[in-house]
Scaffold this motif. Structure first.
Motif, mmCIF file in Angstrom:
data_model
loop_
_atom_site.group_PDB
_atom_site.id
_atom_site.type_symbol
_atom_site.label_atom_id
_atom_site.label_comp_id
_atom_site.label_asym_id
_atom_site.label_seq_id
_atom_site.Cartn_x
_atom_site.Cartn_y
_atom_site.Cartn_z
ATOM 1 N N ILE A 97 -0.265 -91.591 -5.793
ATOM 2 C CA ILE A 97 1.021 -90.892 -5.831
ATOM 3 C C ILE A 97 2.084 -91.755 -6.497
ATOM 4 N N ALA A 98 2.094 -93.046 -6.171
ATOM 5 C CA ALA A 98 3.081 -93.950 -6.772
ATOM 6 C C ALA A 98 2.909 -94.028 -8.281
ATOM 7 N N ASP A 99 1.661 -94.036 -8.748
ATOM 8 C CA ASP A 99 1.406 -94.089 -10.177
ATOM 9 C C ASP A 99 1.894 -92.814 -10.863
ATOM 10 N N THR A 100 1.643 -91.679 -10.236
ATOM 11 C CA THR A 100 2.126 -90.408 -10.780
ATOM 12 C C THR A 100 3.655 -90.385 -10.822
ATOM 13 N N ALA A 101 4.269 -90.870 -9.746
ATOM 14 C CA ALA A 101 5.732 -90.847 -9.659
ATOM 15 C C ALA A 101 6.388 -91.755 -10.687
ATOM 16 N N SER A 102 5.705 -92.823 -11.077
ATOM 17 C CA SER A 102 6.292 -93.761 -12.031
ATOM 18 C C SER A 102 6.073 -93.360 -13.483
ATOM 19 N N ALA A 103 5.124 -92.446 -13.717
ATOM 20 C CA ALA A 103 4.779 -92.090 -15.095
ATOM 21 C C ALA A 103 4.954 -90.602 -15.371
ATOM 22 N N ASP A 104 4.107 -89.775 -14.801
ATOM 23 C CA ASP A 104 4.055 -88.359 -15.172
ATOM 24 C C ASP A 104 5.254 -87.544 -14.700
ATOM 25 N N LEU A 105 5.852 -87.921 -13.570
ATOM 26 C CA LEU A 105 7.001 -87.138 -13.093
ATOM 27 C C LEU A 105 8.231 -87.351 -13.973
ATOM 28 N N PRO A 106 8.671 -88.579 -14.230
ATOM 29 C CA PRO A 106 9.869 -88.755 -15.059
ATOM 30 C C PRO A 106 9.686 -88.345 -16.510
ATOM 31 N N SER A 107 8.455 -88.406 -17.026
ATOM 32 C CA SER A 107 8.224 -88.065 -18.432
ATOM 33 C C SER A 107 8.175 -86.556 -18.670
ATOM 34 N N GLY A 108 8.027 -85.790 -17.603
ATOM 35 C CA GLY A 108 7.897 -84.350 -17.743
ATOM 36 C C GLY A 108 6.462 -83.887 -17.918
ATOM 37 N N LEU A 109 5.520 -84.829 -18.033
ATOM 38 C CA LEU A 109 4.123 -84.460 -18.223
ATOM 39 C C LEU A 109 3.585 -83.701 -17.018
ATOM 40 N N ALA A 110 3.951 -84.125 -15.814
ATOM 41 C CA ALA A 110 3.446 -83.461 -14.613
ATOM 42 C C ALA A 110 3.894 -82.010 -14.552
ATOM 43 N N ALA A 111 5.158 -81.754 -14.871
ATOM 44 C CA ALA A 111 5.676 -80.387 -14.833
ATOM 45 C C ALA A 111 4.989 -79.513 -15.873
ATOM 46 N N LEU A 112 4.803 -80.055 -17.073
ATOM 47 C CA LEU A 112 4.126 -79.302 -18.129
ATOM 48 C C LEU A 112 2.683 -79.021 -17.733
ATOM 49 N N ARG A 113 2.009 -80.021 -17.197
ATOM 50 C CA ARG A 113 0.616 -79.855 -16.786
ATOM 51 C C ARG A 113 0.500 -78.784 -15.694
ATOM 52 N N ALA A 114 1.401 -78.821 -14.714
ATOM 53 C CA ALA A 114 1.376 -77.843 -13.633
ATOM 54 C C ALA A 114 1.539 -76.431 -14.176
ATOM 55 N N HIS A 115 2.442 -76.267 -15.136
ATOM 56 C CA HIS A 115 2.670 -74.957 -15.736
ATOM 57 C C HIS A 115 1.431 -74.477 -16.499
ATOM 58 N N LEU A 116 0.837 -75.363 -17.285
ATOM 59 C CA LEU A 116 -0.295 -74.969 -18.118
ATOM 60 C C LEU A 116 -1.568 -74.750 -17.305
ATOM 61 N N VAL A 117 -1.719 -75.474 -16.203
ATOM 62 C CA VAL A 117 -2.885 -75.265 -15.343
ATOM 63 C C VAL A 117 -2.888 -73.839 -14.801
ATOM 64 N N ILE A 118 -1.710 -73.301 -14.557
ATOM 65 C CA ILE A 118 -1.592 -71.953 -14.010
ATOM 66 C C ILE A 118 -1.686 -70.893 -15.096
#
Length: 212
Positions: A97-118
């Protein structure tokens, strides 16, 4: 050794540039409208170089997944003698979780990935394949570490519950448009809820001795 270090840094920089440009293009043009050639051109590399880093376009969205699985497996393998299973899994979850929070969350990658997975079947399929492989690897490490305390089925169950809960919480938070710190907190909360399942003797009993 310094030369090897420079080569590795250049490789990592190229990889990150590919991810950054892919996120930008997917957001601006749309996922289906963006090709591998588009991403390579934007990153100023050849398509061959793209495929040296990623097997498919979908894999760009999952760029750091392997590193996070490594962190989880390391947490299991580096446990102190006598550490309860629940504590080991809590540390594995914290690291991921810490790794995700330091990279994918601030970069916007996590949000984009969540949208595209759906919304995008190809991304959904690749994400599910990657998630199952990750869960299997962590579950195998857990069973190896605690062969007399948790069997293969129980290990797969608790790891699947943990990772599924964290992933679902992240997607829900991101869909709500919450800021990174709220999504981080949601993932942590989900991990805590999922880890309560380890209080059950049916999961933490001797290998092969779980009751139905």
């Amino acid at each position: 050794m310094p030369e090897l270090g420079r080569r590795e840094r250049k490789k990592q920089l190229t990889r990150q540039t590919l991810v950054n440009e892919a996120v930008r293009l997917f957001t601006a043009k749309g996922y289906d409208q963006t090709s591998v050639a588009d991403i390579a051109e934007a990153a100023d590399v050849s398509k061959r170089t793209f495929f040296l880093h990623f097997a498919t376009k979908e894999d760009v969205l999952l760029a750091d997944g392997g590193r996070r699985v490594d962190l989880a497996v390391q947490a299991v393998e580096a446990r102190a003698p006598g550490t309860p299973i629940r504590e080991v899994l809590a540390e594995a979850a914290r690291a991921m979780i810490a790794d995700t929070a330091s990279a994918d969350l601030p970069s916007g990658l996590a949000a984009l990935r969540a949208h595209l997975v759906i919304t995008t079947p190809a991304v959904q399929a690749r994400a599910l394949h990657t998630a199952f492989a990750a869960q299997a690897r962590i579950a195998e490490a857990l069973h190896r570490a605690y062969p007399q305390e948790i069997d293969e089925v129980a290990a797969a169950t608790v790891v699947g519950a943990l990772m599924g809960a964290v992933g679902a919480a992240a997607v829900t938070s991101l869909q709500r448009g919450e800021p990174p710190e709220r999504t981080h907190a949601a993932m942590q909360r989900a991990a805590g809820i999922a880890l309560h399942c380890l209080e059950s003797p049916h999961l933490s009993g001797p290998a092969g001795g779980a009751a139905s």
